[in-house]
Scaffold this active site. Structure first.
Site, short mmCIF file in Angstrom:
data_model
loop_
_atom_site.label_atom_id
_atom_site.label_comp_id
_atom_site.label_asym_id
_atom_site.label_seq_id
_atom_site.Cartn_x
_atom_site.Cartn_y
_atom_site.Cartn_z
N HIS A 73 0.87 -1.18 0.00
CA HIS A 73 0.00 0.00 0.00
C HIS A 73 0.91 1.24 0.00
O HIS A 73 2.14 1.10 -0.03
CB HIS A 73 -0.95 -0.02 1.21
CG HIS A 73 -0.25 -0.27 2.52
ND1 HIS A 73 0.60 0.64 3.08
CD2 HIS A 73 -0.28 -1.34 3.34
CE1 HIS A 73 1.07 0.15 4.21
NE2 HIS A 73 0.57 -1.05 4.40
N HIS B 169 4.09 1.30 2.22
CA HIS B 169 5.27 0.63 1.67
C HIS B 169 5.91 1.48 0.56
O HIS B 169 7.13 1.62 0.48
CB HIS B 169 4.90 -0.72 1.03
CG HIS B 169 4.33 -1.73 1.98
ND1 HIS B 169 3.01 -2.10 1.96
CD2 HIS B 169 4.91 -2.44 2.97
CE1 HIS B 169 2.79 -3.02 2.88
NE2 HIS B 169 3.93 -3.24 3.52
N GLY C 58 8.57 1.53 8.53
CA GLY C 58 7.54 2.51 8.83
C GLY C 58 7.32 2.68 10.33
O GLY C 58 7.41 1.71 11.09
N GLN C 59 7.00 3.90 10.74
CA GLN C 59 6.73 4.18 12.16
C GLN C 59 5.44 3.49 12.63
O GLN C 59 5.23 3.32 13.82
CB GLN C 59 6.64 5.68 12.41
CG GLN C 59 6.64 6.00 13.91
CD GLN C 59 6.32 7.43 14.24
OE1 GLN C 59 6.80 8.32 13.58
NE2 GLN C 59 5.50 7.64 15.26
N ASP D 259 4.65 0.44 12.65
CA ASP D 259 5.10 -0.68 13.49
C ASP D 259 6.31 -0.20 14.28
O ASP D 259 7.45 -0.63 14.06
CB ASP D 259 5.46 -1.88 12.60
CG ASP D 259 4.24 -2.42 11.88
OD1 ASP D 259 3.27 -2.78 12.57
OD2 ASP D 259 4.23 -2.44 10.65
N GLN E 92 8.70 -2.61 16.23
CA GLN E 92 9.53 -3.35 15.28
C GLN E 92 10.69 -2.48 14.80
O GLN E 92 11.84 -2.92 14.77
CB GLN E 92 8.67 -3.79 14.09
CG GLN E 92 9.47 -4.21 12.88
CD GLN E 92 8.63 -4.78 11.77
OE1 GLN E 92 8.18 -5.92 11.87
NE2 GLN E 92 8.39 -4.03 10.70
N ARG F 253 -3.59 -5.22 6.63
CA ARG F 253 -4.71 -5.89 7.31
C ARG F 253 -6.01 -5.09 7.22
O ARG F 253 -7.07 -5.63 7.53
CB ARG F 253 -4.36 -6.17 8.77
CG ARG F 253 -3.28 -7.24 8.91
CD ARG F 253 -3.02 -7.61 10.36
NE ARG F 253 -2.19 -8.79 10.47
CZ ARG F 253 -0.87 -8.78 10.66
NH1 ARG F 253 -0.23 -7.64 10.76
NH2 ARG F 253 -0.18 -9.92 10.76
#
Ligand code: PAF
Length: 280
Positions: A31, A34, A144-145, A147, A150, A184
């Site tokens: 999306h 990304h 990406g912020q 996540d 992570q 998701r």
């Protein structure tokens, strides 16, 4: 754009690149979030490599590994449009041969939040990301912020293990109404899609309370929880106000704090976060 399905093919194509390499690891079903990472990698490096690999070891027994959305044809078309040089798309046995016995673990930072709710998740993430870094040998890698835990865990891992690359955290990309983009989100039926806005609304509330001078983490947490509980389709997993370096829960907010939450809305469990005070 070259497509490499094996480690040997990837290394062969990688050898032909000159200069810096920006790397965007993904699990596909791409999306705008990304693609913003790919664009930043494109702007900051001579070449860009992306990977598409739905990593089985980061899914728990009750997670959605087999149901995780996949659309490789579309992903490849999007990556080509962003002038990606190489896409690495291995199958699980290529990454996890049956005799593999090694894992990469980051202690402490992985205990709470996503790590608390999804035991073993980060061991899977840090192991696959290390393997990808070793195979791709990037100059910079982009996360990406959205996540955020992570991204911070991977940054710490790269620092602690003297990995020879820069780990860059890029801003969360949102839909126009504020919902953080996520693969998701495709599972949300229209009423749930509307209900999912409560995550962003609760973060805005936290920001507003903080801007008005509130520094009690407990009071902000409680106000956020009350707001979310008014949405019958939302089921809170956690609402956290934590130190941005240790990810430990705060009583009092000092210079800055990471406000993050995980909320189930229908089938998917959605994540979002903001940083109060300075940027990370
Ligand atoms: O964020 C993801 O999509 C995954 O966790 C990652 C970093 C690609 C590792 O499998």
């Amino acid at each position: 754009m070259k497509i490499a399905k094996t480690i040997a093919e990837l290394k062969e194509s990688r050898r032909q690149l000159q200069g810096s390499v920006g790397f965007v690891p993904t699990m596909g079903f791409l999306h705008e979030g990304h693609l913003s990472l790919v664009r930043q990698a494109r702007a900051e490096n001579a070449s860009v490599i992306a990977s598409i690999f739905v990593n089985p070891t980061q899914f728990g027994p009750n997670d959605d590994f087999s149901a995780y959305p996949r659309d490789t044809e579309r992903d490849l078309a999007l990556l080509k449009k962003e002038s990606t040089d190489i896409v690495f798309m291995p199958e699980p046995p290529e990454m996890y041969p049956p005799n593999a016995r090694s894992w990469v673990v980051v202690d402490g930072l992985t205990d709470g939040l996503e790590g608390g709710s999804r035991p073993g998740h980060f061991r899977g993430v840090t192991t696959i990301v290390t393997k990808l870094f070793n195979i791709v040998e990037p100059t910079r890698s982009y996360f990406g912020q959205k996540d955020v835990q992570q991204a911070l865990v991977i940054q710490k891992m790269a620092q602690d293990l003297n990995m020879n690359l820069e780990v860059i955290i890029c801003p969360t990309v949102r839909e126009t109404d504020g919902l953080a983009m996520s693969s998701r989100n495709v599972y949300l039926v229209p009423e749930e899609r509307q209900a999912a806005l409560v995550l962003f609304q609760s973060l805005n509330l936290a920001q507003q309370l903080y801007s008005n001078g509130e520094r009690s983490a407990e009071r902000i947490r409680r106000e956020m929880i009350t707001l979310i509980e008014h949405e019958p389709r939302a089921e809170i997993d956690y609402v956290s106000i934590a130190d941005t370096a240790t990810l430990k829960e705060l009583d009092k907010i000092g210079e800055k704090a990471l406000v993050s939450l995980a909320v189930k809305v229908g089938k998917p469990r959605l994540l979002d976060n903001i940083v109060l005070g300075e940027l990370i």
